[in-house]
Design a protein around this motif. Structure first.
Motif, short mmCIF file in Angstrom:
data_model
loop_
_atom_site.label_atom_id
_atom_site.label_comp_id
_atom_site.label_asym_id
_atom_site.label_seq_id
_atom_site.Cartn_x
_atom_site.Cartn_y
_atom_site.Cartn_z
N ALA A 1 -37.27 -24.04 6.55
CA ALA A 1 -35.76 -23.81 6.99
C ALA A 1 -34.87 -24.86 6.02
O ALA A 1 -33.59 -24.68 5.64
CB ALA A 1 -35.45 -23.94 8.25
N GLN A 2 -35.48 -26.01 5.84
CA GLN A 2 -34.73 -27.08 5.17
C GLN A 2 -34.67 -27.19 3.65
O GLN A 2 -34.07 -27.64 3.02
CB GLN A 2 -35.57 -28.46 5.46
CG GLN A 2 -35.31 -28.96 7.04
CD GLN A 2 -33.91 -29.08 7.43
OE1 GLN A 2 -33.08 -29.65 6.97
NE2 GLN A 2 -33.85 -28.48 8.69
N VAL B 1 -38.04 -21.37 -2.08
CA VAL B 1 -37.15 -20.83 -0.69
C VAL B 1 -37.63 -19.57 -0.47
O VAL B 1 -37.44 -18.59 -1.23
CB VAL B 1 -35.50 -20.85 -0.97
CG1 VAL B 1 -34.83 -20.38 0.29
CG2 VAL B 1 -34.92 -22.11 -1.34
N ASN B 2 -37.82 -19.53 1.06
CA ASN B 2 -38.36 -18.18 1.56
C ASN B 2 -37.07 -17.14 1.50
O ASN B 2 -35.85 -17.58 1.74
CB ASN B 2 -38.70 -18.32 2.83
CG ASN B 2 -40.19 -19.02 3.28
OD1 ASN B 2 -40.21 -20.17 2.82
ND2 ASN B 2 -41.32 -18.42 3.20
N SER C 1 -28.55 -19.02 3.49
CA SER C 1 -27.82 -19.93 2.66
C SER C 1 -27.10 -19.29 1.53
O SER C 1 -26.60 -20.12 0.67
CB SER C 1 -28.75 -20.91 2.12
OG SER C 1 -29.60 -21.43 3.11
N ASP C 2 -26.86 -17.85 1.50
CA ASP C 2 -25.77 -17.02 0.65
C ASP C 2 -26.60 -17.39 -0.74
O ASP C 2 -25.52 -17.50 -1.83
CB ASP C 2 -24.41 -17.74 0.77
CG ASP C 2 -24.04 -17.43 2.01
OD1 ASP C 2 -23.93 -16.35 2.56
OD2 ASP C 2 -22.86 -18.28 2.39
N LEU C 3 -27.72 -17.37 -0.82
CA LEU C 3 -28.50 -17.49 -2.14
C LEU C 3 -29.12 -15.90 -2.60
O LEU C 3 -29.37 -15.20 -1.72
CB LEU C 3 -29.54 -18.23 -2.30
CG LEU C 3 -29.58 -19.75 -2.09
CD1 LEU C 3 -30.85 -20.65 -1.84
CD2 LEU C 3 -28.90 -20.32 -3.41
N ASP D 1 -29.93 -12.69 -8.34
CA ASP D 1 -29.04 -13.45 -9.22
C ASP D 1 -29.10 -14.98 -9.42
O ASP D 1 -29.02 -15.54 -10.59
CB ASP D 1 -27.62 -13.25 -8.77
CG ASP D 1 -27.19 -11.72 -8.84
OD1 ASP D 1 -27.59 -10.96 -9.82
OD2 ASP D 1 -26.51 -11.29 -7.92
N ASP D 2 -29.63 -15.59 -8.37
CA ASP D 2 -29.81 -17.10 -8.29
C ASP D 2 -31.10 -17.84 -8.61
O ASP D 2 -31.27 -18.85 -9.05
CB ASP D 2 -29.26 -17.61 -7.23
CG ASP D 2 -27.65 -16.95 -6.77
OD1 ASP D 2 -26.99 -16.89 -7.67
OD2 ASP D 2 -27.31 -16.73 -5.62
N ALA D 3 -32.27 -16.75 -8.26
CA ALA D 3 -33.57 -17.32 -8.48
C ALA D 3 -33.84 -17.71 -9.90
O ALA D 3 -33.60 -16.76 -10.75
CB ALA D 3 -34.59 -16.60 -7.83
#
Length: 275
Positions: free
Chosen positions: A189-190, A203-204, A211-213, A217-219
């Motif tokens: 979670a961190q 990140v899972n 976290s609004d990822l 688009d972001d990975a």
């Protein structure tokens, strides 16, 4: 989704368990086929998917469904084991196998519903190849997710793992590390919260969502969904697989309606149907 005792501290797990038991009620009917089916779930996307089923499909199917949210990966299994809830929905098979082995629990999968692809994210570089020598990468610290994270990095050429390194791989199983990457092991979670402090983080999918990822688009790199062993499933304590309520829920979770809901709500690629 995966968790072992490493994923949450003993205090957090104990606190969450107390909260969960209070929420569920010691005298609930989760173990009775005549009462509501109480399902423990992570808030995103599991509880969202279950809530859709509850609000739109359950009544017509004759299912009384209750959804209890938990933010850790330990309590849903312990609560399912002791009967505080009738089922859970938050985890994948490698994580469950590891959990059962380490905790002496008897949780079994019923039906796989979706995949949350693991991704590498960064606030400092636009491409994985742009990571500098000595860059720090945050990875989940629980047994299965850490191995999964390292396999993601290996699949994209950032590291090479030793032959035979499996689902429980750790940084000590790295055979080649051409960028001399350093690894910061954190609770799953961190990892998204660490993006300002590290060069990149694995990140899972559920925590990326929270976290609004946007994975699509972001990975920088993203797990391949094809033949992926990390699909998330509905699970129960062994012996409860034939509970009529569980069978009804399993059918609803793999219905065309739920497929459409997942594809529409998570159009950013953060959640993919696995049925």
């Amino acid at each position: 989704m995966r968790n072992t005792a490493k994923l949450t501290t003993a205090v957090l797990a104990a606190g969450a368990l107390t909260l969960g038991l209070t929420a569920c009620g010691a005298g609930n009917d989760s173990g009775s086929a005549d009462g509501p089916l109480i399902v423990a779930a992570s808030p995103t996307p599991h509880a969202e998917i279950l809530t859709y089923v509850k609000d739109n499909l359950a009544k017509k199917a004759g299912l009384d469904l209750e959804v209890k949210e938990f933010t850790d990966y330990v309590t849903p299994n312990t609560a399912t084991e002791d009967g505080s809830v009738g089922a859970n929905y938050f985890q994948n098979k490698p994580y469950l196998d590891d959990f059962n082995k380490k905790n002496g629990t008897h949780i079994v999968p019923v039906v796989t519903v979706h995949l949350e692809p693991l991704g590498l994210y960064s606030n400092k570089v636009k491409k994985a190849g742009d990571l500098k020598s000595g860059a720090t990468v945050a990875v989940p610290n629980d047994t299965v997710n850490e191995g999964r994270a390292l396999k993601l990095l290996a699949a994209n050429g950032l590291i090479t793992l030793k032959d035979g390194a499996g689902n429980s791989a750790t940084p000590s199983d790295i055979a080649k590390n051409p960028k001399n990457l350093k690894f910061k092991e954190l609770e799953a979670a961190q990892t998204p919260r660490s993006l300002d402090d590290v060069d990149a983080a694995v990140v899972n999918g559920n925590y990326a969502l929270e976290s609004d990822l946007s994975p699509a688009d972001d990975a920088l790199v993203l797990e391949n969904a094809k033949n992926n062993p990390y699909g998330n499933f509905l699970a129960v304590k062994e012996g409860q697989e034939k509970d009529p309520r569980v069978k009804k829920l399993a059918k609803l979770l793999t219905s065309d309606e739920v497929r459409k809901f997942i594809e529409t709500k998570y159009a950013n690629g953060s959640v993919l149907p696995s049925f």
